[in-house]
Write a protein that holds these residues in place. Sequence first.
Motif, PDB file in Angstrom:
ATOM      1  N   ALA A  40       0.803  -1.231   0.000  1.00 24.33           N
ATOM      2  CA  ALA A  40       0.000   0.000   0.000  1.00 24.33           C
ATOM      3  C   ALA A  40       0.833   1.277   0.000  1.00 24.33           C
ATOM      4  O   ALA A  40       0.270   2.373   0.139  1.00 24.33           O
ATOM      5  N   SER A  41       2.139   1.175  -0.180  1.00 29.13           N
ATOM      6  CA  SER A  41       2.938   2.386  -0.329  1.00 29.13           C
ATOM      7  C   SER A  41       2.642   3.009  -1.690  1.00 29.13           C
ATOM      8  O   SER A  41       2.381   2.287  -2.663  1.00 29.13           O
ATOM      9  N   THR A  42       2.668   4.321  -1.759  1.00 33.18           N
ATOM     10  CA  THR A  42       2.281   5.025  -2.983  1.00 33.18           C
ATOM     11  C   THR A  42       3.377   5.975  -3.459  1.00 33.18           C
ATOM     12  O   THR A  42       4.187   6.464  -2.665  1.00 33.18           O
ATOM     13  N   THR A  43       3.366   6.218  -4.740  1.00 32.40           N
ATOM     14  CA  THR A  43       4.276   7.177  -5.361  1.00 32.40           C
ATOM     15  C   THR A  43       3.508   7.930  -6.425  1.00 32.40           C
ATOM     16  O   THR A  43       2.696   7.330  -7.153  1.00 32.40           O
ATOM     17  N   TYR A  44       3.767   9.229  -6.518  1.00 32.22           N
ATOM     18  CA  TYR A  44       3.063  10.065  -7.479  1.00 32.22           C
ATOM     19  C   TYR A  44       4.051  10.838  -8.353  1.00 32.22           C
ATOM     20  O   TYR A  44       5.141  11.215  -7.911  1.00 32.22           O
ATOM     21  N   ALA A  45       3.621  11.094  -9.564  1.00 31.40           N
ATOM     22  CA  ALA A  45       4.381  11.992 -10.412  1.00 31.40           C
ATOM     23  C   ALA A  45       4.316  13.394  -9.809  1.00 31.40           C
ATOM     24  O   ALA A  45       3.302  13.779  -9.211  1.00 31.40           O
ATOM     25  N   ASP A  46       5.370  14.162  -9.977  1.00 32.03           N
ATOM     26  CA  ASP A  46       5.395  15.519  -9.432  1.00 32.03           C
ATOM     27  C   ASP A  46       4.241  16.361  -9.963  1.00 32.03           C
ATOM     28  O   ASP A  46       3.702  17.218  -9.264  1.00 32.03           O
ATOM     29  N   SER A  47       3.841  16.096 -11.194  1.00 29.05           N
ATOM     30  CA  SER A  47       2.795  16.889 -11.839  1.00 29.05           C
ATOM     31  C   SER A  47       1.419  16.704 -11.203  1.00 29.05           C
ATOM     32  O   SER A  47       0.530  17.538 -11.403  1.00 29.05           O
ATOM     33  N   VAL A  48       1.233  15.619 -10.436  1.00 27.46           N
ATOM     34  CA  VAL A  48      -0.080  15.367  -9.848  1.00 27.46           C
ATOM     35  C   VAL A  48      -0.038  15.305  -8.328  1.00 27.46           C
ATOM     36  O   VAL A  48      -1.088  15.186  -7.685  1.00 27.46           O
ATOM     37  N   LYS A  49       1.139  15.394  -7.757  1.00 30.63           N
ATOM     38  CA  LYS A  49       1.292  15.268  -6.311  1.00 30.63           C
ATOM     39  C   LYS A  49       0.466  16.333  -5.598  1.00 30.63           C
ATOM     40  O   LYS A  49       0.482  17.509  -5.967  1.00 30.63           O
ATOM     41  N   GLY A  50      -0.286  15.902  -4.589  1.00 24.81           N
ATOM     42  CA  GLY A  50      -1.140  16.821  -3.846  1.00 24.81           C
ATOM     43  C   GLY A  50      -2.522  16.999  -4.438  1.00 24.81           C
ATOM     44  O   GLY A  50      -3.404  17.583  -3.801  1.00 24.81           O
ATOM     45  N   ARG A  51      -2.713  16.508  -5.668  1.00 26.93           N
ATOM     46  CA  ARG A  51      -4.017  16.638  -6.329  1.00 26.93           C
ATOM     47  C   ARG A  51      -4.680  15.283  -6.580  1.00 26.93           C
ATOM     48  O   ARG A  51      -5.902  15.176  -6.544  1.00 26.93           O
ATOM     49  N   PHE A  52      -3.885  14.275  -6.849  1.00 27.78           N
ATOM     50  CA  PHE A  52      -4.403  12.940  -7.138  1.00 27.78           C
ATOM     51  C   PHE A  52      -4.114  12.009  -5.965  1.00 27.78           C
ATOM     52  O   PHE A  52      -3.082  12.141  -5.291  1.00 27.78           O
ATOM     53  N   THR A  53      -5.024  11.053  -5.763  1.00 31.02           N
ATOM     54  CA  THR A  53      -4.828  10.040  -4.724  1.00 31.02           C
ATOM     55  C   THR A  53      -5.155   8.668  -5.291  1.00 31.02           C
ATOM     56  O   THR A  53      -6.254   8.463  -5.831  1.00 31.02           O
ATOM     57  N   ILE A  54      -4.217   7.752  -5.169  1.00 36.19           N
ATOM     58  CA  ILE A  54      -4.435   6.386  -5.618  1.00 36.19           C
ATOM     59  C   ILE A  54      -4.776   5.520  -4.416  1.00 36.19           C
ATOM     60  O   ILE A  54      -4.233   5.707  -3.317  1.00 36.19           O
ATOM     61  N   SER A  55      -5.702   4.593  -4.615  1.00 39.78           N
ATOM     62  CA  SER A  55      -6.067   3.673  -3.546  1.00 39.78           C
ATOM     63  C   SER A  55      -6.561   2.380  -4.174  1.00 39.78           C
ATOM     64  O   SER A  55      -6.824   2.320  -5.381  1.00 39.78           O
ATOM     65  N   LYS A  56      -6.690   1.361  -3.345  1.00 36.37           N
ATOM     66  CA  LYS A  56      -7.189   0.088  -3.861  1.00 36.37           C
ATOM     67  C   LYS A  56      -7.982  -0.630  -2.800  1.00 36.37           C
ATOM     68  O   LYS A  56      -7.788  -0.419  -1.601  1.00 36.37           O
ATOM     69  N   ASP A  57      -8.867  -1.465  -3.267  1.00 38.15           N
ATOM     70  CA  ASP A  57      -9.680  -2.317  -2.425  1.00 38.15           C
ATOM     71  C   ASP A  57      -9.349  -3.753  -2.818  1.00 38.15           C
ATOM     72  O   ASP A  57      -9.847  -4.247  -3.832  1.00 38.15           O
ATOM     73  N   ASN A  58      -8.494  -4.392  -2.034  1.00 39.37           N
ATOM     74  CA  ASN A  58      -8.065  -5.749  -2.399  1.00 39.37           C
ATOM     75  C   ASN A  58      -9.222  -6.747  -2.388  1.00 39.37           C
ATOM     76  O   ASN A  58      -9.263  -7.665  -3.197  1.00 39.37           O
ATOM     77  N   ALA A  59     -10.154  -6.552  -1.465  1.00 40.20           N
ATOM     78  CA  ALA A  59     -11.281  -7.471  -1.375  1.00 40.20           C
ATOM     79  C   ALA A  59     -12.124  -7.430  -2.644  1.00 40.20           C
ATOM     80  O   ALA A  59     -12.665  -8.452  -3.077  1.00 40.20           O
ATOM     81  N   GLN A  60     -12.234  -6.235  -3.229  1.00 42.83           N
ATOM     82  CA  GLN A  60     -13.032  -6.071  -4.446  1.00 42.83           C
ATOM     83  C   GLN A  60     -12.171  -6.100  -5.705  1.00 42.83           C
ATOM     84  O   GLN A  60     -12.693  -5.984  -6.805  1.00 42.83           O
ATOM     85  N   ASN A  61     -10.846  -6.251  -5.526  1.00 43.31           N
ATOM     86  CA  ASN A  61      -9.933  -6.246  -6.679  1.00 43.31           C
ATOM     87  C   ASN A  61     -10.152  -5.001  -7.537  1.00 43.31           C
ATOM     88  O   ASN A  61     -10.261  -5.089  -8.779  1.00 43.31           O
ATOM     89  N   THR A  62     -10.246  -3.859  -6.878  1.00 37.64           N
ATOM     90  CA  THR A  62     -10.538  -2.605  -7.581  1.00 37.64           C
ATOM     91  C   THR A  62      -9.514  -1.551  -7.216  1.00 37.64           C
ATOM     92  O   THR A  62      -9.133  -1.417  -6.046  1.00 37.64           O
ATOM     93  N   LEU A  63      -9.082  -0.817  -8.226  1.00 39.08           N
ATOM     94  CA  LEU A  63      -8.123   0.268  -8.068  1.00 39.08           C
ATOM     95  C   LEU A  63      -8.830   1.587  -8.352  1.00 39.08           C
ATOM     96  O   LEU A  63      -9.714   1.642  -9.210  1.00 39.08           O
TER      97      LEU A  63
END
Length: 123
Positions: free
Chosen positions: A55-78
């Motif tokens: 669950a560690s995340t990395t963002y491009a500088d161009s989107v940092k602070g504006r985009f958030t990535i997450s996932k639901d492993n139980a639902q296999n959804t990103l």
Amino acid sequence: QEQLVESGGGSVQAGGSLRLSCAASGYNYSSYCMGWFRQFPGKEREGVAIIDSDASTTYADSVKGRFTISKDNAQNTLFLQMNSLKPEDTAMYYCAAHEYLCGLSSVTIPTYRGQGTQVTVSS
């Protein structure tokens, strides 16, 4: 059969928000590096965000602070929550899964990827 299907793209005005979803099927992706990359017309792919199996995340500088990535492993959804969108975010966005590597470069050459969803931001 392994499959990634994106949804949630669309058109929005600058400053608006969109939430992309990626439904994964055919395999348990919890051990994969998952992420999003985008492609601008006539240009190379750009890694946007990745989330590793821990669950560690990395963002491009161009989107940092504006985009958030997450996932639901139980639902296999990103997910990719995109806020404060800018016209320069306009691109085709792809969900991606990499079996061995986890980085903003490697996500652009994934093991699996979806068909893409268009995001258009008007000024």
